[in-house]
Design a protein around this motif. Sequence first.
Motif, mmCIF file in Angstrom:
data_model
loop_
_atom_site.group_PDB
_atom_site.id
_atom_site.type_symbol
_atom_site.label_atom_id
_atom_site.label_comp_id
_atom_site.label_asym_id
_atom_site.label_seq_id
_atom_site.Cartn_x
_atom_site.Cartn_y
_atom_site.Cartn_z
ATOM 1 N N LEU A 68 7.234 -2.587 -7.887
ATOM 2 C CA LEU A 68 5.971 -1.886 -8.110
ATOM 3 C C LEU A 68 4.778 -2.834 -7.997
ATOM 4 C CD1 LEU A 68 5.050 1.058 -9.116
ATOM 5 C CD2 LEU A 68 4.603 -0.108 -11.298
ATOM 6 N N SER A 69 4.985 -4.100 -8.371
ATOM 7 C CA SER A 69 3.866 -5.047 -8.428
ATOM 8 C C SER A 69 3.266 -5.355 -7.063
ATOM 9 C CB SER A 69 4.312 -6.345 -9.101
ATOM 10 O OG SER A 69 5.213 -7.070 -8.281
ATOM 11 N N GLN A 70 3.979 -5.029 -5.982
ATOM 12 C CA GLN A 70 3.443 -5.336 -4.656
ATOM 13 C C GLN A 70 2.185 -4.533 -4.338
ATOM 14 O OE1 GLN A 70 5.925 -3.788 -1.247
ATOM 15 N NE2 GLN A 70 7.212 -3.022 -2.914
ATOM 16 N N TRP A 71 1.966 -3.454 -5.077
ATOM 17 C CA TRP A 71 0.774 -2.625 -4.842
ATOM 18 C C TRP A 71 -0.262 -2.789 -5.934
ATOM 19 C CZ3 TRP A 71 5.643 -0.107 -4.016
ATOM 20 C CH2 TRP A 71 5.952 0.062 -2.660
ATOM 21 N N LYS A 72 -0.163 -3.821 -6.757
ATOM 22 C CA LYS A 72 -1.068 -3.927 -7.903
ATOM 23 C C LYS A 72 -2.525 -4.055 -7.485
ATOM 24 C CE LYS A 72 -1.078 -8.926 -8.729
ATOM 25 N NZ LYS A 72 -0.884 -9.971 -9.745
ATOM 26 N N ASN A 73 -2.795 -4.597 -6.288
ATOM 27 C CA ASN A 73 -4.170 -4.770 -5.832
ATOM 28 C C ASN A 73 -4.521 -3.898 -4.631
ATOM 29 O OD1 ASN A 73 -4.786 -6.800 -7.757
ATOM 30 N ND2 ASN A 73 -3.721 -8.316 -6.506
ATOM 31 N N SER A 74 -3.603 -3.027 -4.237
ATOM 32 C CA SER A 74 -3.841 -2.255 -3.008
ATOM 33 C C SER A 74 -4.762 -1.076 -3.251
ATOM 34 C CB SER A 74 -2.512 -1.761 -2.434
ATOM 35 O OG SER A 74 -1.888 -0.850 -3.317
ATOM 36 N N GLY A 75 -4.524 -0.367 -4.344
ATOM 37 C CA GLY A 75 -5.374 0.763 -4.686
ATOM 38 C C GLY A 75 -5.336 1.885 -3.672
ATOM 39 N N THR A 77 -6.990 2.270 -1.142
ATOM 40 C CA THR A 77 -7.190 1.887 0.255
ATOM 41 C C THR A 77 -5.892 2.023 1.042
ATOM 42 O OG1 THR A 77 -6.758 -0.434 -0.291
ATOM 43 C CG2 THR A 77 -9.054 0.301 -0.312
ATOM 44 N N GLN A 78 -4.744 1.847 0.372
ATOM 45 C CA GLN A 78 -3.457 2.046 1.018
ATOM 46 C C GLN A 78 -2.816 3.354 0.585
ATOM 47 O OE1 GLN A 78 -0.758 -1.253 0.998
ATOM 48 N NE2 GLN A 78 -2.347 -2.764 1.358
ATOM 49 N N SER A 79 -3.591 4.167 -0.144
ATOM 50 C CA SER A 79 -3.147 5.490 -0.577
ATOM 51 C C SER A 79 -1.990 5.453 -1.564
ATOM 52 C CB SER A 79 -2.766 6.352 0.637
ATOM 53 O OG SER A 79 -3.862 6.476 1.511
ATOM 54 N N ILE A 80 -1.775 4.303 -2.200
ATOM 55 C CA ILE A 80 -0.737 4.166 -3.221
ATOM 56 C C ILE A 80 -1.377 3.608 -4.482
ATOM 57 C CG2 ILE A 80 1.397 2.983 -3.873
ATOM 58 C CD1 ILE A 80 2.085 2.822 -0.901
ATOM 59 N N VAL A 81 -1.277 4.345 -5.577
ATOM 60 C CA VAL A 81 -1.800 3.894 -6.866
ATOM 61 C C VAL A 81 -0.629 3.797 -7.833
ATOM 62 C CG1 VAL A 81 -3.290 4.457 -8.817
ATOM 63 C CG2 VAL A 81 -4.091 4.862 -6.485
ATOM 64 N N PRO A 82 -0.208 2.572 -8.215
ATOM 65 C CA PRO A 82 0.981 2.395 -9.055
ATOM 66 C C PRO A 82 0.652 2.329 -10.543
ATOM 67 C CG PRO A 82 0.296 0.278 -8.198
ATOM 68 C CD PRO A 82 -0.721 1.288 -7.704
ATOM 69 N N LEU A 83 1.592 2.839 -11.349
ATOM 70 C CA LEU A 83 1.521 2.727 -12.806
ATOM 71 C C LEU A 83 2.917 2.462 -13.347
ATOM 72 C CD1 LEU A 83 -0.820 5.670 -13.923
ATOM 73 C CD2 LEU A 83 -1.393 3.235 -13.844
ATOM 74 N N ALA A 84 3.016 1.591 -14.345
ATOM 75 C CA ALA A 84 4.278 1.338 -15.030
ATOM 76 C C ALA A 84 4.178 1.886 -16.446
ATOM 77 C CB ALA A 84 4.587 -0.152 -15.057
ATOM 78 N N LEU A 85 5.018 2.869 -16.755
ATOM 79 C CA LEU A 85 5.024 3.491 -18.071
ATOM 80 C C LEU A 85 6.319 3.099 -18.786
ATOM 81 C CD1 LEU A 85 3.868 5.765 -15.790
ATOM 82 C CD2 LEU A 85 3.141 6.810 -17.937
ATOM 83 N N HIS A 86 6.191 2.375 -19.893
ATOM 84 C CA HIS A 86 7.356 1.883 -20.619
ATOM 85 C C HIS A 86 7.773 2.902 -21.674
ATOM 86 C CE1 HIS A 86 7.252 -2.634 -19.478
ATOM 87 N NE2 HIS A 86 6.574 -1.934 -18.577
ATOM 88 N N VAL A 87 9.013 3.351 -21.585
ATOM 89 C CA VAL A 87 9.544 4.375 -22.488
ATOM 90 C C VAL A 87 10.128 3.725 -23.739
ATOM 91 C CG1 VAL A 87 9.990 5.973 -20.600
ATOM 92 C CG2 VAL A 87 11.769 4.349 -21.291
ATOM 93 N N ASP A 88 10.404 4.548 -24.743
ATOM 94 C CA ASP A 88 10.846 3.995 -26.029
ATOM 95 C C ASP A 88 12.309 4.255 -26.365
ATOM 96 O OD1 ASP A 88 10.712 6.722 -26.530
ATOM 97 O OD2 ASP A 88 9.602 6.507 -28.417
ATOM 98 N N TYR A 89 13.089 4.930 -25.496
ATOM 99 C CA TYR A 89 14.456 5.272 -25.888
ATOM 100 C C TYR A 89 15.437 4.120 -25.754
ATOM 101 C CZ TYR A 89 14.388 6.692 -20.873
ATOM 102 O OH TYR A 89 14.204 6.763 -19.509
#
Length: 277
Positions: A68-75, A77-89
């Motif tokens: 996922l980190s490969q798109w951290k600065n792409s935004g 402009t590359q039509s990909i917006v990444p988010l990492a959501l950490h779950v609690d289970y």
Amino acid sequence: MQPPTRSSARLFTRAIACVAAVSLLAASGLANAAAAVCSAHSPAHRVALVELYSSEGCNSCPPADNWLSQWKNSGATQSIVPLALHVDYWNSLGWTDRFSQHRFTERQQTLTDLAGGHTIYTPEIFVSGRELRSWSQRDSFDSRIGKVVAEPAQANVAVELNPQAPGAFNVSAQFTSKAADASGQLNAYVAVYENALSSHVGAGENSGATLHHERVVRQWIGPVPLVGGNAQIHRAVRVDANGADAGGSADRFGVVAFVENDATGDVLQVAELAACQ
């Protein structure tokens, strides 16, 4: 009236110079304050929101985090917006993930239920609200992204940030629906993310490992219903910066704003903005 002496003339000249200097500094300060406000607007085509559901307690998650980190600065402009959501289970299985939130577990379950599924797991990827199990296969991922980007946007999203201090800023987001016949309630969301995070894991499946994270969601705002096709979110945000890698700068923070169909889970449009300084 006595003509001014040389001494009084010099004092008058100095006073004028001081006033000019103060005025120049004030103008410069105003310019810097104005320049600090940054903004972004979603494009005419649909942008893909890529959500990774992850946990520090899961030994198959670090490769997905790195992916996922490969798109951290792409935004957008590359039509990909990444988010990492950490779950609690995973938290009861040896290691408590300090970035985990129960609301992310609930969101993962909701998206799964809307798609007719039952089981949630990590790492799991959703693209614009729909699961993509073959995310690690480049052709499959590119194909899904291509289909999303080829669609015209069904909503407009505009976001503005006004930084106050590292990890603190005011957020203003505007959402407008372009889907006149949208079935289901449309909701607006803002996610505040942080980059350059790391943890030394002391127990569980990743015991002894130092994990590095990008695009970790630290705050989640919403849902805010669109009424009459419009919604606004205004919020003062402050993020605890503990856990950032050494040398991390203020611009490691940012926001992602998006519109989602509550009945289907489809993310209609996304805008993102890194915090300016």
